[in-house]
Scaffold this motif. Structure first.
Motif: not given
Length: 610
Positions: A349-353
């Motif tokens: 969720q913190r780094e979704p990409q």
């Protein structure tokens, strides 16, 4: 399954394959049939009118007779085909089918037909373990024994320049990632792809446990853990789960990752992130190893490759599922898995990409530019395990919730979440109901395709991709879920049609599984099961499934030579060089195991309604 450069096979381009007898005109499952399922044979014959057929038993007595149904020209196989319905054969015995002047091989009708196949398909995973010696007493035959590969694997991060000239900074830590399963015919170990394979084994355990059936109960397998009081299927799954847990990045660690989706124009731009809780995508060789190479002889540097959101969500999903499966069996391990799942989901969720790049030689890319299905899958597993409203809301807010279901593969995992929602008791009825409807609708769609397929399989397209056998087996898994949800026999019969194709009811008269059938797989693309290249090395153990015909990705010289010359179902060769056609992989053997086990269980007995 991974894509490889042509340089891999340059040194073995003169190898030859063993001569094989020509295929028969009567095509059927080379193991036979269960007494209470569909029993179909396909006959390749140019006749445009029905043909007379008879079935004789071991005494020579005629026990069934009739006429073929003319299906006609079939573009997928290039054959003109007829269908023979042998459904009336229910008495356990051995039979032969005669159509015109053609006579089939003997075939059996008996209960328990698939139990040996299921056991062998599970044992494949022991054979592909890393970090442990494959011992003669467990291997089944001394030929398949080998020293441990990568016995103590403490790996640093990749640093330096990749094959596209991009420079990666690496990291300031190492991880002990000993163990796990080798992914395919090489020595890479991947979180993406390991995830779907592990999920399939854990889901099979959940399915069987709900039915009160434990076909792989402790001691029924032949693995080092047999006798420890735990189901052998779960012991094998835990071997991979521990590896995935080891790939999780420690809290406080930093990583440099590219910005933008795969394929973005121009040189990549990097940023440094808090990577704690994320998972490295893979641990693999710096460069491709040659054919053949025993795992113990792999001298390449072993490196951790950058973390990705997809890998992190694979870990979150399988660890949440692990927590549910092990909750009463090993509460401490269950708690470890759940903690890892929560950390991974929060990190994603913190780094979704953060996406994978296919720019490293020596290992496969497994790149995926859309991870919305992975988010849905992970949320579904966490919801089914914890019942927490946060995860239920994430499921309901996903575009994959109640969306049409497609057969899963490593890059399309939405179906895995939907199966969990449809079959897990902790999920609310309002969330389970649309999941069940979507799965049943998908299964009905696959059966509709079967009616349009010349060889009567639940797959009617002319595009046979890399790993087509797994596509068909994963469709069979969806059919098996629908059968369990409804009790309808037609879905189980569809499963049978799928496995019939894999075991010989195909235009090549080929069993794509080693050790099973009259014409089994013998020369998979594999660095150790490489008898074709080195007489001192073995062929494959029983229960290994080939990727199968591939008409869309002619990547190796064997496949490339076929391009434009073969009907889709004929684009295959039993040759170690043919990695685009004949590689083996954990995510392909997993649905073979699931389907073979599901077909034989008491819970598979169905109402004979169509």
């Amino acid at each position: 399954m991974i894509l490889r450069p042509l340089i891999l096979i340059a040194l073995v381009a003169t190898a030859s394959i063993d001569a094989a007898p020509p295929p028969a005109a009567i095509h059927l499952n080379q193991l036979g049939f269960l007494p209470d399922t569909a029993k179909r044979a396909i006959v390749a014959d140019p006749s445009t009118t029905p043909l007379r057929w008879t079935v004789r038993d071991t005494r020579g007595a005629t026990v069934a007779a009739g006429e073929t149904k003319v299906i006609g020209d079939d573009a997928a196989s290039g054959d003109h085909v007829h269908l023979v319905d042998l459904g009336r054969l229910a008495a356990p015995s051995t039979y032969r089918l005669r159509v015109g002047r053609q006579t089939s091989r003997p075939f059996a009708v008996r209960a328990g037909l698939y139990a040996p196949l299921a056991a062998a398909a599970l044992h494949y995973f022991y054979h592909t373990r890393a970090g442990i010696a494959i011992e003669p007493r467990y291997a089944g035959d001394p030929r398949w024994a080998r020293p441990a590969g990568h016995a103590k694997e403490i790996a640093p991060c990749f640093s330096g320049t990749d094959e596209r000239g991009t420079h990666w900074q690496g990291c300031d830590y190492r991880l002990d990632v000993t163990g796990g399963w080798y992914d395919a015919g090489d020595h890479g170990k991947y979180v993406v792809n390991g995830g779907i394979a592990l999920w399939t084994l854990q889901n099979l355990y959940e399915r069987e446990a709900r039915a009160g059936r434990f076909p792989f109960a402790d001691g029924r397998g032949t693995i080092p853990e047999s006798g420890n009081g735990t189901d052998d299927l779960l012991d094998e799954a835990r071997w991979e789960m521990r590896f995935l847990l080891a790939m999780q990045i420690p809290d406080g660690a930093r990583a440099t990752v590219p910005v933008g989706a795969p394929g973005s124009a121009g040189a990549p731009v990097f940023r440094t992130i808090d990577a704690g809780g994320m998972a490295h995508q893979k641990v693999a060789d710096r460069h491709w190893t040659a054919l053949p190479t025993r795992p113990v002889d792999d001298r390449e540097d072993r490196l951790l490759y950058p973390p990705t959101t997809a890998a992190t969500l694979n870990l979150a999903a399988t660890a949440a599922q692990c927590a549910r499966v092990w909750r009463t069996i090993d509460p401490r391990f269950s708690a470890t898995c759940l903690a890892a799942a929560r950390r991974a989901y929060a990190a994603a969720q913190r780094e979704p990409q953060v996406y994978a790049t296919n720019s490293f030689t020596g290992s496969g890319g497994y790149g995926d530019g859309d991870v919305s299905d992975e988010f849905y899958w992970a949320a579904a597993e966490l919801y089914a395990t914890t019942g927490e409203p946060t995860f239920a809301a994430a499921v309901r807010g996903s575009p994959w919730h109640a969306a049409p279901v497609q057969a899963p593969d490593w890059g399309h995992v939405g179906a895995l979440g939907t199966i969990t929602l449809a079959t897990t008791a902790a999920v609310s009825a309002s969330d389970a109901a649309p999941a069940r409807r979507a799965l049943i609708a998908a299964a009905d769609g696959f059966l509709a395709e079967e009616a349009r397929s010349g060889y009567r399989i639940p797959y009617a397209t002319l595009d046979y991709p890399w790993g087509s056998n797994a596509v068909i087996l994963n469709r069979a898994m969806i059919l098996g879920v629908a059968q369990r949800l409804t009790g309808a026999a037609r879905y189980r019969d569809g499963m049978v049609d799928a496995i019939d194709y894999v075991l010989g009811r195909n235009p090549l008269d080929q069993s794509y599984v080693s050790g099973f059938g009259a014409r089994p797989l013998t020369h998979p693309h594999h660095r150790f099961w490489a008898h074709q290249l080195d007489a001192a090395l073995p062929g494959p153990p029983p229960g290994v499934v080939s990727g199968g015909p591939n008409s869309t990705a002619m990547a190796d010289p064997i496949a490339a030579a076929m391009q434009g010359t073969c009907a889709p179902q004929r684009c295959w060769a039993d040759d170690i060089r043919a990695y685009a056609l004949n590689e083996v992989a954990i995510n392909w053997n997993a649905p073979l195991l699931w389907v073979a086990s599901a077909l034989d269980g008491p819970g598979a007995r169905t109402q004979r309604r169509r």
